[in-house]
Design a protein around this motif. Structure first.
Motif, PDB file in Angstrom:
ATOM      1  N   PRO A  93      16.075  27.546  57.451  1.00 53.64           N
ATOM      2  CA  PRO A  93      16.503  28.768  58.141  1.00 53.64           C
ATOM      3  C   PRO A  93      17.017  29.856  57.203  1.00 53.64           C
ATOM      4  CG  PRO A  93      18.023  26.963  58.608  1.00 53.64           C
ATOM      5  CD  PRO A  93      16.866  26.387  57.850  1.00 53.64           C
ATOM      6  N   LEU A  94      17.350  29.523  55.948  1.00 56.93           N
ATOM      7  CA  LEU A  94      17.858  30.555  55.039  1.00 56.93           C
ATOM      8  C   LEU A  94      16.815  31.647  54.805  1.00 56.93           C
ATOM      9  CD1 LEU A  94      17.056  30.741  51.694  1.00 56.93           C
ATOM     10  CD2 LEU A  94      17.871  28.426  51.837  1.00 56.93           C
ATOM     11  N   LEU A  95      15.544  31.351  55.057  1.00 58.35           N
ATOM     12  CA  LEU A  95      14.491  32.347  54.897  1.00 58.35           C
ATOM     13  C   LEU A  95      14.302  33.209  56.146  1.00 58.35           C
ATOM     14  CD1 LEU A  95      11.824  30.102  53.165  1.00 58.35           C
ATOM     15  CD2 LEU A  95      13.322  31.794  52.104  1.00 58.35           C
ATOM     16  N   ARG A  96      14.998  32.859  57.222  1.00 59.16           N
ATOM     17  CA  ARG A  96      14.752  33.518  58.501  1.00 59.16           C
ATOM     18  C   ARG A  96      16.003  34.046  59.197  1.00 59.16           C
ATOM     19  NH1 ARG A  96      11.547  29.397  57.405  1.00 59.16           N
ATOM     20  NH2 ARG A  96       9.340  29.645  57.803  1.00 59.16           N
ATOM     21  N   GLN A  97      17.154  33.472  58.914  1.00 56.86           N
ATOM     22  CA  GLN A  97      18.382  33.814  59.645  1.00 56.86           C
ATOM     23  C   GLN A  97      19.504  34.142  58.682  1.00 56.86           C
ATOM     24  OE1 GLN A  97      18.964  30.216  61.784  1.00 56.86           O
ATOM     25  NE2 GLN A  97      17.242  30.547  63.121  1.00 56.86           N
ATOM     26  N   PRO A  98      19.991  35.351  58.645  1.00 56.07           N
ATOM     27  CA  PRO A  98      19.472  36.474  59.416  1.00 56.07           C
ATOM     28  C   PRO A  98      18.105  36.895  58.880  1.00 56.07           C
ATOM     29  CG  PRO A  98      21.095  37.263  57.851  1.00 56.07           C
ATOM     30  CD  PRO A  98      21.070  35.750  57.745  1.00 56.07           C
ATOM     31  N   PHE A  99      17.415  37.726  59.623  1.00 52.26           N
ATOM     32  CA  PHE A  99      16.085  38.194  59.248  1.00 52.26           C
ATOM     33  C   PHE A  99      16.112  38.765  57.828  1.00 52.26           C
ATOM     34  CE2 PHE A  99      12.971  41.726  59.126  1.00 52.26           C
ATOM     35  CZ  PHE A  99      11.820  40.959  59.189  1.00 52.26           C
ATOM     36  N   VAL A 100      15.158  38.323  57.002  1.00 52.30           N
ATOM     37  CA  VAL A 100      15.049  38.797  55.625  1.00 52.30           C
ATOM     38  C   VAL A 100      13.691  39.506  55.511  1.00 52.30           C
ATOM     39  CG1 VAL A 100      15.164  38.145  53.185  1.00 52.30           C
ATOM     40  CG2 VAL A 100      16.356  36.757  54.886  1.00 52.30           C
ATOM     41  N   PRO A 101      13.689  40.844  55.540  1.00 50.53           N
ATOM     42  CA  PRO A 101      12.431  41.585  55.641  1.00 50.53           C
ATOM     43  C   PRO A 101      11.496  41.468  54.443  1.00 50.53           C
ATOM     44  CG  PRO A 101      14.256  43.100  55.268  1.00 50.53           C
ATOM     45  CD  PRO A 101      14.855  41.734  55.490  1.00 50.53           C
ATOM     46  N   ASN A 102      11.989  41.065  53.284  1.00 52.60           N
ATOM     47  CA  ASN A 102      11.117  40.988  52.115  1.00 52.60           C
ATOM     48  C   ASN A 102      10.558  39.580  51.862  1.00 52.60           C
ATOM     49  OD1 ASN A 102      13.834  40.184  51.286  1.00 52.60           O
ATOM     50  ND2 ASN A 102      13.020  40.119  49.209  1.00 52.60           N
ATOM     51  N   VAL A 103      10.854  38.619  52.744  1.00 57.07           N
ATOM     52  CA  VAL A 103      10.403  37.237  52.551  1.00 57.07           C
ATOM     53  C   VAL A 103       9.277  36.913  53.532  1.00 57.07           C
ATOM     54  CG1 VAL A 103      11.094  34.811  52.611  1.00 57.07           C
ATOM     55  CG2 VAL A 103      12.667  36.524  51.718  1.00 57.07           C
ATOM     56  N   PHE A 104       8.199  36.313  52.995  1.00 56.69           N
ATOM     57  CA  PHE A 104       7.021  35.977  53.787  1.00 56.69           C
ATOM     58  C   PHE A 104       6.676  34.500  53.581  1.00 56.69           C
ATOM     59  CE2 PHE A 104       6.985  40.385  52.473  1.00 56.69           C
ATOM     60  CZ  PHE A 104       6.814  41.057  53.677  1.00 56.69           C
ATOM     61  N   PRO A 105       7.372  33.601  54.324  1.00 60.50           N
ATOM     62  CA  PRO A 105       7.136  32.164  54.140  1.00 60.50           C
ATOM     63  C   PRO A 105       5.762  31.748  54.668  1.00 60.50           C
ATOM     64  CG  PRO A 105       8.881  32.563  55.757  1.00 60.50           C
ATOM     65  CD  PRO A 105       8.399  33.888  55.290  1.00 60.50           C
ATOM     66  N   VAL A 106       5.224  30.664  54.108  1.00 59.81           N
ATOM     67  CA  VAL A 106       3.924  30.151  54.542  1.00 59.81           C
ATOM     68  C   VAL A 106       4.061  28.940  55.462  1.00 59.81           C
ATOM     69  CG1 VAL A 106       2.670  31.008  52.534  1.00 59.81           C
ATOM     70  CG2 VAL A 106       3.648  28.724  52.466  1.00 59.81           C
ATOM     71  N   ARG A 107       5.259  28.521  55.708  1.00 59.82           N
ATOM     72  CA  ARG A 107       5.494  27.367  56.571  1.00 59.82           C
ATOM     73  C   ARG A 107       6.306  27.807  57.777  1.00 59.82           C
ATOM     74  NH1 ARG A 107       9.060  22.187  54.701  1.00 59.82           N
ATOM     75  NH2 ARG A 107       9.610  21.618  56.814  1.00 59.82           N
ATOM     76  N   ALA A 108       6.053  27.183  58.903  1.00 58.80           N
ATOM     77  CA  ALA A 108       6.811  27.473  60.121  1.00 58.80           C
ATOM     78  C   ALA A 108       8.262  27.044  59.941  1.00 58.80           C
ATOM     79  CB  ALA A 108       6.196  26.732  61.312  1.00 58.80           C
ATOM     80  N   SER A 109       9.134  27.552  60.800  1.00 61.19           N
ATOM     81  CA  SER A 109      10.535  27.137  60.759  1.00 61.19           C
ATOM     82  C   SER A 109      10.654  25.675  61.177  1.00 61.19           C
ATOM     83  CB  SER A 109      11.380  28.009  61.689  1.00 61.19           C
ATOM     84  OG  SER A 109      11.080  27.708  63.044  1.00 61.19           O
ATOM     85  N   GLN A 110      11.746  25.037  60.791  1.00 63.15           N
ATOM     86  CA  GLN A 110      11.982  23.654  61.204  1.00 63.15           C
ATOM     87  C   GLN A 110      12.010  23.558  62.728  1.00 63.15           C
ATOM     88  OE1 GLN A 110      15.597  22.413  59.236  1.00 63.15           O
ATOM     89  NE2 GLN A 110      14.630  22.340  57.234  1.00 63.15           N
ATOM     90  N   THR A 111      12.549  24.568  63.391  1.00 64.62           N
ATOM     91  CA  THR A 111      12.608  24.581  64.851  1.00 64.62           C
ATOM     92  C   THR A 111      11.209  24.591  65.443  1.00 64.62           C
ATOM     93  OG1 THR A 111      14.754  25.677  64.845  1.00 64.62           O
ATOM     94  CG2 THR A 111      13.445  25.871  66.854  1.00 64.62           C
ATOM     95  N   ASP A 112      10.356  25.518  64.978  1.00 65.80           N
ATOM     96  CA  ASP A 112       8.988  25.605  65.500  1.00 65.80           C
ATOM     97  C   ASP A 112       8.194  24.339  65.198  1.00 65.80           C
ATOM     98  OD1 ASP A 112       9.498  28.135  66.498  1.00 65.80           O
ATOM     99  OD2 ASP A 112       8.585  29.175  64.791  1.00 65.80           O
ATOM    100  N   GLU A 113       8.383  23.778  64.004  1.00 66.76           N
ATOM    101  CA  GLU A 113       7.688  22.533  63.655  1.00 66.76           C
ATOM    102  C   GLU A 113       8.123  21.384  64.555  1.00 66.76           C
ATOM    103  OE1 GLU A 113       8.506  21.925  59.518  1.00 66.76           O
ATOM    104  OE2 GLU A 113       6.842  23.198  58.886  1.00 66.76           O
TER     105      GLU A 113
END
Length: 121
Positions: free
Chosen positions: A36-56
């Protein structure tokens, strides 16, 4: 000059690269993590290639229940590593699909020897 960061694995390396790229205002493409550190809070300059642990977690529950017909699940997750929101989402997904979550077990990977009794939450 540097145009951006590409790829990275491992929580500590990803965290360092994310902080550094953000401080310079550079894009960070392709970190391989559901953290979640790549997503919460929203980080506009980061583009992960894997889904979040929640979505997975939700997708795995749906696959196990709908496609595989699984009826009972015990969830094992590493203490302090799994996103608490992901554990909650898996529990909710179990409820919504009719999959019985009979136990949720956190373990500590630095102290678990494989022979220890595991406490069930």
């Amino acid at each position: 000059g540097v145009m951006g960061f590409v790829g990275c694995t491992g929580r500590h390396a990803i965290e360092a690269a994310q902080q550094y790229s953000s401080s310079l205002g550079l894009p960070f493409f392709g970190p391989v993590s559901g953290d979640p550190l790549l997503r919460q809070p929203f980080v506009p300059n980061v583009f992960p290639v894997r889904a979040s642990q929640t979505d997975e977690g939700i997708a795995m529950v749906q696959q196990l229940r709908v496609s595989q017909g699984l009826q009972v699940l015990v969830l094992f997750y590493e203490e302090g590593f799994a996103d608490p929101a992901a554990v909650t989402a898996i529990s909710l997904a179990c409820n919504s699909t009719g999959l019985a979550l009979v136990a949720s077990v956190a373990y500590n990977s630095t102290t678990y020897s494989g022979n220890d009794d595991v406490g069930v939450n």
